[in-house]
Design a protein around this motif. Structure first.
Motif, mmCIF file in Angstrom:
data_model
loop_
_atom_site.group_PDB
_atom_site.id
_atom_site.type_symbol
_atom_site.label_atom_id
_atom_site.label_comp_id
_atom_site.label_asym_id
_atom_site.label_seq_id
_atom_site.Cartn_x
_atom_site.Cartn_y
_atom_site.Cartn_z
ATOM 1 N N ARG A 31 0.939 -1.044 -0.081
ATOM 2 C CA ARG A 31 -0.087 -0.043 -0.056
ATOM 3 C C ARG A 31 0.927 1.065 0.123
ATOM 4 O O ARG A 31 1.909 1.407 0.775
ATOM 5 C CB ARG A 31 -0.841 0.177 1.369
ATOM 6 C CG ARG A 31 -2.117 -1.116 1.269
ATOM 7 C CD ARG A 31 -2.967 -0.817 2.209
ATOM 8 N NE ARG A 31 -4.176 -1.834 2.208
ATOM 9 C CZ ARG A 31 -5.199 -1.538 2.631
ATOM 10 N NH1 ARG A 31 -5.416 -0.308 3.592
ATOM 11 N NH2 ARG A 31 -6.180 -2.346 2.537
ATOM 12 N N TYR A 33 0.665 5.744 -0.305
ATOM 13 C CA TYR A 33 -0.305 6.977 -0.069
ATOM 14 C C TYR A 33 0.429 8.045 -0.449
ATOM 15 O O TYR A 33 1.668 8.089 -0.147
ATOM 16 C CB TYR A 33 -0.851 7.017 1.335
ATOM 17 C CG TYR A 33 -1.432 5.668 1.730
ATOM 18 C CD1 TYR A 33 -0.970 4.598 2.150
ATOM 19 C CD2 TYR A 33 -2.840 5.737 1.814
ATOM 20 C CE1 TYR A 33 -1.666 3.689 2.444
ATOM 21 C CE2 TYR A 33 -3.765 4.664 2.368
ATOM 22 C CZ TYR A 33 -2.837 3.587 2.711
ATOM 23 O OH TYR A 33 -3.579 2.422 3.148
ATOM 24 N N TYR A 35 0.289 12.305 0.330
ATOM 25 C CA TYR A 35 -0.339 13.326 0.800
ATOM 26 C C TYR A 35 0.175 14.679 0.585
ATOM 27 O O TYR A 35 1.282 14.561 0.141
ATOM 28 C CB TYR A 35 -0.106 13.148 2.560
ATOM 29 C CG TYR A 35 -0.660 11.816 3.237
ATOM 30 C CD1 TYR A 35 -0.162 10.536 2.993
ATOM 31 C CD2 TYR A 35 -1.974 11.920 3.883
ATOM 32 C CE1 TYR A 35 -0.776 9.436 3.393
ATOM 33 C CE2 TYR A 35 -2.657 10.720 4.246
ATOM 34 C CZ TYR A 35 -1.932 9.518 4.198
ATOM 35 O OH TYR A 35 -2.683 8.610 4.787
ATOM 36 N N PHE A 45 -4.823 13.474 2.639
ATOM 37 C CA PHE A 45 -4.304 12.598 1.752
ATOM 38 C C PHE A 45 -5.005 13.003 0.163
ATOM 39 O O PHE A 45 -5.841 13.758 0.065
ATOM 40 C CB PHE A 45 -5.734 11.561 1.857
ATOM 41 C CG PHE A 45 -6.122 10.496 1.199
ATOM 42 C CD1 PHE A 45 -7.110 10.516 0.265
ATOM 43 C CD2 PHE A 45 -5.123 9.418 1.010
ATOM 44 C CE1 PHE A 45 -7.218 9.508 -0.603
ATOM 45 C CE2 PHE A 45 -5.438 8.459 0.201
ATOM 46 C CZ PHE A 45 -6.613 8.509 -0.776
ATOM 47 N N TYR A 48 -4.108 6.817 -3.260
ATOM 48 C CA TYR A 48 -3.905 5.579 -2.542
ATOM 49 C C TYR A 48 -3.642 4.513 -3.577
ATOM 50 O O TYR A 48 -4.708 4.526 -4.496
ATOM 51 C CB TYR A 48 -4.817 5.249 -1.681
ATOM 52 C CG TYR A 48 -5.050 3.688 -1.247
ATOM 53 C CD1 TYR A 48 -6.109 3.357 -1.742
ATOM 54 C CD2 TYR A 48 -3.908 3.060 -0.751
ATOM 55 C CE1 TYR A 48 -6.355 1.843 -1.068
ATOM 56 C CE2 TYR A 48 -4.246 1.781 -0.533
ATOM 57 C CZ TYR A 48 -5.608 1.184 -0.619
ATOM 58 O OH TYR A 48 -5.621 -0.210 -0.365
ATOM 59 N N ASP A 99 -1.966 -1.257 9.759
ATOM 60 C CA ASP A 99 -2.573 0.247 9.453
ATOM 61 C C ASP A 99 -1.630 1.046 9.666
ATOM 62 O O ASP A 99 -1.945 2.077 9.438
ATOM 63 C CB ASP A 99 -3.893 0.330 10.543
ATOM 64 C CG ASP A 99 -4.891 -0.521 10.097
ATOM 65 O OD1 ASP A 99 -5.737 -1.169 11.126
ATOM 66 O OD2 ASP A 99 -5.343 -0.689 8.990
ATOM 67 N N THR A 100 -0.506 0.779 10.024
ATOM 68 C CA THR A 100 0.538 1.636 10.281
ATOM 69 C C THR A 100 1.480 2.336 9.257
ATOM 70 O O THR A 100 1.876 1.422 8.448
ATOM 71 C CB THR A 100 1.645 1.142 11.226
ATOM 72 O OG1 THR A 100 0.839 0.552 12.516
ATOM 73 C CG2 THR A 100 2.694 2.183 11.940
ATOM 74 N N GLN A 101 1.226 3.580 9.144
ATOM 75 C CA GLN A 101 1.857 4.111 7.654
ATOM 76 C C GLN A 101 3.155 4.664 8.046
ATOM 77 O O GLN A 101 3.487 5.485 9.053
ATOM 78 C CB GLN A 101 0.966 5.026 7.009
ATOM 79 C CG GLN A 101 -0.192 4.552 6.595
ATOM 80 C CD GLN A 101 -1.113 5.334 5.980
ATOM 81 O OE1 GLN A 101 -0.676 6.286 5.189
ATOM 82 N NE2 GLN A 101 -2.267 5.201 5.634
ATOM 83 N N TYR A 102 4.179 4.438 7.371
ATOM 84 C CA TYR A 102 5.634 5.100 7.440
ATOM 85 C C TYR A 102 5.675 5.966 6.291
ATOM 86 O O TYR A 102 5.672 5.734 5.072
ATOM 87 C CB TYR A 102 6.571 3.998 7.381
ATOM 88 C CG TYR A 102 6.549 3.049 8.559
ATOM 89 C CD1 TYR A 102 5.715 1.705 8.395
ATOM 90 C CD2 TYR A 102 6.831 3.133 9.793
ATOM 91 C CE1 TYR A 102 5.559 0.847 9.570
ATOM 92 C CE2 TYR A 102 6.632 2.295 11.103
ATOM 93 C CZ TYR A 102 5.967 1.210 10.646
ATOM 94 O OH TYR A 102 5.896 0.194 12.009
ATOM 95 N N PHE A 103 6.279 7.234 6.769
ATOM 96 C CA PHE A 103 6.352 8.357 5.850
ATOM 97 C C PHE A 103 7.631 8.497 5.573
ATOM 98 O O PHE A 103 8.788 8.063 5.958
ATOM 99 C CB PHE A 103 5.925 9.616 6.456
ATOM 100 C CG PHE A 103 4.661 9.548 6.713
ATOM 101 C CD1 PHE A 103 3.720 9.273 7.496
ATOM 102 C CD2 PHE A 103 3.652 10.486 5.519
ATOM 103 C CE1 PHE A 103 2.266 9.295 7.775
ATOM 104 C CE2 PHE A 103 2.379 10.694 5.605
ATOM 105 C CZ PHE A 103 1.585 10.004 6.568
ATOM 106 N N GLY A 104 7.917 8.914 4.146
ATOM 107 C CA GLY A 104 9.178 9.421 3.651
ATOM 108 C C GLY A 104 9.508 10.915 3.856
ATOM 109 O O GLY A 104 8.802 11.417 4.918
#
Lengths: 112, 114
Positions: A31, A33, A35, A45, A48, A99-104
């Protein structure tokens, strides 16, 4: 370092030009995303992907914006005919089934 | 330097004190919540999460409290350090939805005075 990389980190462009950003997710995260974050606000958002399929687009994503994720790995976000209102931080986040999203680190876009 | 219940855009605390950052969320169907820390020029960094079947979860120096009745989250940081200075965001997800997109709350800037 979360393992999500984005390129470039900074982009300055003139109004009307096209720009393209790239996101490389954590390996095997299906997955992805995008933003957008403006100064003083939380991320909002945009769109996706589940693997290579783009499954949802925010109404914030005008028709000047397009995103792709060929082969379900890296993703690109293109903005055509940039406007000053497009100036923002563009963030990519990925997750691998939780469900945990890790950002760049984000790409900071400045449109002159 | 504590604030309980009220969201403040900026919180200033003395090094070594405990900090409490508050957040109100919008969707009563949200069932997963995350706190992120964002330093200047960087992307949000995961701190701690909690599911709606819990009302408290502890990590290293951090605790998240969830009050579903009033749709309120708080992040407690023990013995605040200068490295904790950043903007903190809460985010919610409705897991039953298809996307798992994050909805972010208002950020709080934490300033730690030495």
């Amino acid at each position: 370092d979360t393992g999500v990389s984005q390129d470039p980190r900074h982009k300055i462009t003139k109004r009307g030009q096209n720009v393209t950003f790239r996101c490389d997710p954590i390996s095997e995260h299906n997955r992805l995303y995008w933003y957008r974050q403006t100064l003083g606000q939380g991320p909002e958002f945009l769109t996706y992907f589940q693997n290579e399929a783009q499954l949802e687009k925010s109404r914030l994503l005008s028709d000047r914006f397009s995103a792709e994720r060929p082969k379900g790995s890296f993703s690109t976000l293109e903005i055509q005919r940039t406007e000053q209102g497009d100036s923002a931080m563009y963030l990519c986040a990925t997750n691998g089934g939780t469900d945990t999203q890790y950002f760049g680190p984000g790409t900071r876009l400045t449109v002159l | 330097g504590e604030s309980v219940g009220l969201h403040l855009p900026t919180l200033s605390v003395q090094e070594g004190d405990n900090s409490i950052i508050n957040c109100a969320y919008s969707n009563s169907a949200s069932d997963y919540f995350i706190w992120y820390k964002q330093e200047s020029g960087k992307g949000p960094q995961f701190i701690i999460d909690i599911r709606s079947n819990m009302d408290k979860r502890q990590g290293q120096r951090v605790t998240v409290l969830l009050n579903k009745t009033v749709k309120h989250l708080s992040l407690q940081i023990a013995a605040t350090q200068p490295g904790d200075s950043a903007v903190y965001f809460c985010a919610e997800i409705e897991s039953s939805g298809n996307t798992g997109k994050l909805i972010f709350g208002q950020g709080t800037t934490l300033q730690v005075k030495p």
